[in-house]
Design a protein around this motif. Structure first.
Motif, PDB file in Angstrom:
ATOM      1  N   LEU A 170       0.840  -1.194   0.000  1.00  0.00           N
ATOM      2  CA  LEU A 170       0.000   0.000   0.000  1.00  0.00           C
ATOM      3  C   LEU A 170       0.877   1.246   0.000  1.00  0.00           C
ATOM      4  CD1 LEU A 170      -2.585  -0.932   2.782  1.00  0.00           C
ATOM      5  CD2 LEU A 170      -2.937  -1.047   0.326  1.00  0.00           C
ATOM      6  N   GLU A 173      -3.033   5.324   0.880  1.00  0.00           N
ATOM      7  CA  GLU A 173      -4.046   4.264   0.845  1.00  0.00           C
ATOM      8  C   GLU A 173      -4.309   3.721   2.248  1.00  0.00           C
ATOM      9  OE1 GLU A 173      -3.377   2.355  -3.602  1.00  0.00           O
ATOM     10  OE2 GLU A 173      -2.136   1.659  -1.940  1.00  0.00           O
ATOM     11  N   CYS A 174      -3.259   3.628   3.040  1.00  0.00           N
ATOM     12  CA  CYS A 174      -3.418   3.144   4.414  1.00  0.00           C
ATOM     13  C   CYS A 174      -4.268   4.115   5.233  1.00  0.00           C
ATOM     14  CB  CYS A 174      -2.050   2.942   5.058  1.00  0.00           C
ATOM     15  SG  CYS A 174      -2.128   2.379   6.770  1.00  0.00           S
ATOM     16  N   GLY A 211      -7.899   4.323   4.220  1.00  0.00           N
ATOM     17  CA  GLY A 211      -8.667   3.169   4.680  1.00  0.00           C
ATOM     18  C   GLY A 211      -8.917   3.174   6.179  1.00  0.00           C
ATOM     19  N   CYS A 264       0.769  -1.161   7.779  1.00  0.00           N
ATOM     20  CA  CYS A 264      -0.482  -0.446   8.020  1.00  0.00           C
ATOM     21  C   CYS A 264      -1.152  -1.062   9.236  1.00  0.00           C
ATOM     22  CB  CYS A 264      -1.394  -0.557   6.798  1.00  0.00           C
ATOM     23  SG  CYS A 264      -2.876   0.454   6.901  1.00  0.00           S
ATOM     24  N   THR A 286      -8.834  -0.788   6.739  1.00  0.00           N
ATOM     25  CA  THR A 286      -9.047  -1.856   5.766  1.00  0.00           C
ATOM     26  C   THR A 286      -7.745  -2.512   5.325  1.00  0.00           C
ATOM     27  OG1 THR A 286      -9.000  -0.238   3.969  1.00  0.00           O
ATOM     28  CG2 THR A 286     -11.164  -0.824   4.865  1.00  0.00           C
ATOM     29  N   GLY A 287      -6.619  -1.847   5.489  1.00  0.00           N
ATOM     30  CA  GLY A 287      -5.326  -2.409   5.086  1.00  0.00           C
ATOM     31  C   GLY A 287      -4.531  -2.949   6.251  1.00  0.00           C
ATOM     32  N   GLN A 318      -0.990  -4.994   6.179  1.00  0.00           N
ATOM     33  CA  GLN A 318      -0.350  -4.986   4.865  1.00  0.00           C
ATOM     34  C   GLN A 318       0.889  -4.091   4.890  1.00  0.00           C
ATOM     35  OE1 GLN A 318      -3.077  -3.923   1.778  1.00  0.00           O
ATOM     36  NE2 GLN A 318      -4.284  -5.778   2.002  1.00  0.00           N
TER      37      GLN A 318
END
Length: 79
Positions: free
Chosen positions: A42, A46-47, A50, A68, A72-73, A76
């Protein structure tokens, strides 16, 4: 003699029909299977988008990336 020819024709027709059905089933299964590529890391944005936060503590498994935490991550890699 005539019965043998009819029987041979029937067997050949059934064999060809069977090949057609297996080919169609294979094509359908291939169409329904999603293509899975490599899992990429990610981005920090994006982390956080989310709902997570980036932990930049180095780990032996991923020494040059973060992780993360939450959202949602969760779990990851972040690059």
């Amino acid at each position: 003699m005539r019965i043998r020819r009819i029987l041979a024709t029937g067997i050949a027709t059934a064999a060809l029909a069977g090949l057609g059905l297996t080919g169609a089933a294979t094509a359908t299964a291939a169409a329904l299977t999603p293509i899975q590529g490599p899992v990429s890391a990610l981005t920090p944005g994006e982390c956080t988008d989310g709902g997570g936060t980036v932990d930049w503590t180095p780990t032996p498994a991923n020494p040059h990336t973060g992780t993360c935490k939450g959202g949602t991550g969760n779990g990851q890699a972040v690059d």
